[in-house]
Design a protein around this motif. Structure first.
Motif, PDB file in Angstrom:
ATOM      1  N   ALA A 148       0.868  -1.269   0.065  1.00 14.54           N
ATOM      2  CA  ALA A 148       0.051   0.014  -0.216  1.00 14.54           C
ATOM      3  C   ALA A 148       0.858   1.232  -0.151  1.00 14.54           C
ATOM      4  O   ALA A 148       0.442   2.290  -0.617  1.00 14.54           O
ATOM      5  N   GLU A 149       1.954   1.114   0.722  1.00 14.55           N
ATOM      6  CA  GLU A 149       2.805   2.442   0.972  1.00 14.55           C
ATOM      7  C   GLU A 149       3.400   2.694  -0.400  1.00 14.55           C
ATOM      8  O   GLU A 149       3.500   3.838  -0.932  1.00 14.55           O
ATOM      9  N   VAL A 150       4.068   1.523  -1.222  1.00 13.11           N
ATOM     10  CA  VAL A 150       4.494   1.657  -2.447  1.00 13.11           C
ATOM     11  C   VAL A 150       3.647   2.267  -3.550  1.00 13.11           C
ATOM     12  O   VAL A 150       3.653   2.912  -4.247  1.00 13.11           O
ATOM     13  N   ALA A 151       2.349   1.523  -3.420  1.00 13.99           N
ATOM     14  CA  ALA A 151       1.125   1.775  -4.494  1.00 13.99           C
ATOM     15  C   ALA A 151       0.942   3.503  -4.162  1.00 13.99           C
ATOM     16  O   ALA A 151       0.764   4.319  -5.170  1.00 13.99           O
ATOM     17  N   ASP A 152       0.704   3.886  -2.975  1.00 18.31           N
ATOM     18  CA  ASP A 152       0.562   5.306  -2.618  1.00 18.31           C
ATOM     19  C   ASP A 152       1.646   6.289  -3.251  1.00 18.31           C
ATOM     20  O   ASP A 152       1.414   7.197  -3.964  1.00 18.31           O
ATOM     21  N   GLN A 153       2.971   6.013  -3.010  1.00 22.31           N
ATOM     22  CA  GLN A 153       3.949   6.548  -3.563  1.00 22.31           C
ATOM     23  C   GLN A 153       3.924   6.713  -5.024  1.00 22.31           C
ATOM     24  O   GLN A 153       4.300   7.880  -5.780  1.00 22.31           O
ATOM     25  N   ALA A 154       3.906   5.532  -5.727  1.00 20.64           N
ATOM     26  CA  ALA A 154       3.829   5.389  -7.196  1.00 20.64           C
ATOM     27  C   ALA A 154       2.580   6.381  -7.551  1.00 20.64           C
ATOM     28  O   ALA A 154       2.654   7.163  -8.744  1.00 20.64           O
ATOM     29  N   ARG A 155       1.522   6.034  -7.061  1.00 18.68           N
ATOM     30  CA  ARG A 155       0.174   7.144  -7.476  1.00 18.68           C
ATOM     31  C   ARG A 155       0.690   8.619  -7.347  1.00 18.68           C
ATOM     32  O   ARG A 155       0.337   9.329  -8.185  1.00 18.68           O
ATOM     33  N   ALA A 156       1.212   8.968  -6.339  1.00 17.68           N
ATOM     34  CA  ALA A 156       1.602  10.363  -6.161  1.00 17.68           C
ATOM     35  C   ALA A 156       2.630  10.836  -7.074  1.00 17.68           C
ATOM     36  O   ALA A 156       2.582  12.099  -7.510  1.00 17.68           O
ATOM     37  N   ARG A 157       3.687   9.949  -7.696  1.00 13.61           N
ATOM     38  CA  ARG A 157       4.441  10.375  -8.419  1.00 13.61           C
ATOM     39  C   ARG A 157       3.738  10.325  -9.770  1.00 13.61           C
ATOM     40  O   ARG A 157       4.143  11.293 -10.572  1.00 13.61           O
ATOM     41  N   GLY A 158       3.078   9.505 -10.105  1.00 13.78           N
ATOM     42  CA  GLY A 158       2.190   9.476 -11.400  1.00 13.78           C
ATOM     43  C   GLY A 158       1.479  10.771 -11.258  1.00 13.78           C
ATOM     44  O   GLY A 158       1.397  11.453 -12.383  1.00 13.78           O
ATOM     45  N   VAL A 159       0.725  11.171 -10.527  1.00 12.65           N
ATOM     46  CA  VAL A 159       0.026  12.442 -10.304  1.00 12.65           C
ATOM     47  C   VAL A 159       0.742  13.702 -10.647  1.00 12.65           C
ATOM     48  O   VAL A 159       0.390  14.525 -11.267  1.00 12.65           O
ATOM     49  N   THR A 160       1.957  13.823 -10.151  1.00  5.22           N
ATOM     50  CA  THR A 160       2.949  14.741 -10.156  1.00  5.22           C
ATOM     51  C   THR A 160       3.514  14.738 -11.658  1.00  5.22           C
ATOM     52  O   THR A 160       3.471  16.024 -12.125  1.00  5.22           O
ATOM     53  N   CYS A 161       3.373  13.561 -12.069  1.00  2.00           N
ATOM     54  CA  CYS A 161       4.038  13.744 -13.541  1.00  2.00           C
ATOM     55  C   CYS A 161       3.123  14.116 -14.759  1.00  2.00           C
ATOM     56  O   CYS A 161       3.307  15.185 -15.323  1.00  2.00           O
ATOM     57  N   GLU A 162       1.906  13.658 -14.220  1.00  2.00           N
ATOM     58  CA  GLU A 162       0.787  14.083 -15.008  1.00  2.00           C
ATOM     59  C   GLU A 162       0.418  15.458 -14.904  1.00  2.00           C
ATOM     60  O   GLU A 162       0.340  16.249 -15.959  1.00  2.00           O
TER      61      GLU A 162
END
Length: 170
Positions: A148-162
């Motif tokens: 969950a922690e990895v998924a949350d950070q990956a989502r945050a990075r994806g949102v940042t990139c977007e």
């Protein structure tokens, strides 16, 4: 020689006319060259002014892009920090759950010691099963928290990139 003397004024007049024509031609060439030089200079000046204006506009646009990217990075870092804090909170809550599972397994192991031999064997098997189940539950919960922690950070990075891409594409 008398013919030469007679023709000399005509030759001189012809030389004067040729000299005048050459002078007029040379003056025309000089005037035309000066005119073209002035036009080229004016064109070069306009080109330089346009280049400077384009460069200034490009710098303003680049700064706007950079500000957009910086804002996206800051927002993304805030999301990542929040996800990390949420993961820490979840980990603390999961530690309580794991502690409860350990206590239950220990209580079942303690209860297997007493009683008659038939129920003791069944109780011992049940205690082992509960211990294994508690261990599986702890490991599954630990792994789920990590994922969950990895998924949350990956989502945050994806949102940042977007957000950074959206800032650049507008």
């Amino acid at each position: 020689m008398s013919i030469l003397l007679r023709l000399l004024p005509y030759i001189a007049a012809l030389a004067l006319v040729a000299g005048a024509l050459f002078g007029a031609y040379h003056h025309g060439v000089t005037v035309t060259d000066s005119k073209w030089q002035a036009q080229w200079y004016a064109r070069d000046t306009r080109d330089e002014a346009a280049r400077a204006a384009n460069e200034s506009a490009a710098r303003v646009l680049e700064q706007a892009y950079q500000q957009s990217i910086n804002k996206a990075v800051q927002d993304g870092q805030r999301i990542i920090d929040q996800a990390t804090a949420d993961a820490s909170t979840a980990r603390a809550s999961a530690d309580g759950l794991r502690g409860a599972a350990d206590k239950l397994a220990a209580r079942l192991a303690a209860s297997e010691a007493g009683g008659n031999s038939c129920t003791a064997a069944a109780s011992k098997a049940a205690a082992r099963a509960a211990t294994v189940l508690a261990d599986v539950l702890k490991r599954a919960d630990q792994r789920a928290g990590d994922l969950a922690e990895v998924a949350d950070q990956a989502r945050a990075r994806g949102v940042t990139c977007e957000q950074a891409y959206d800032g650049l594409s507008k």
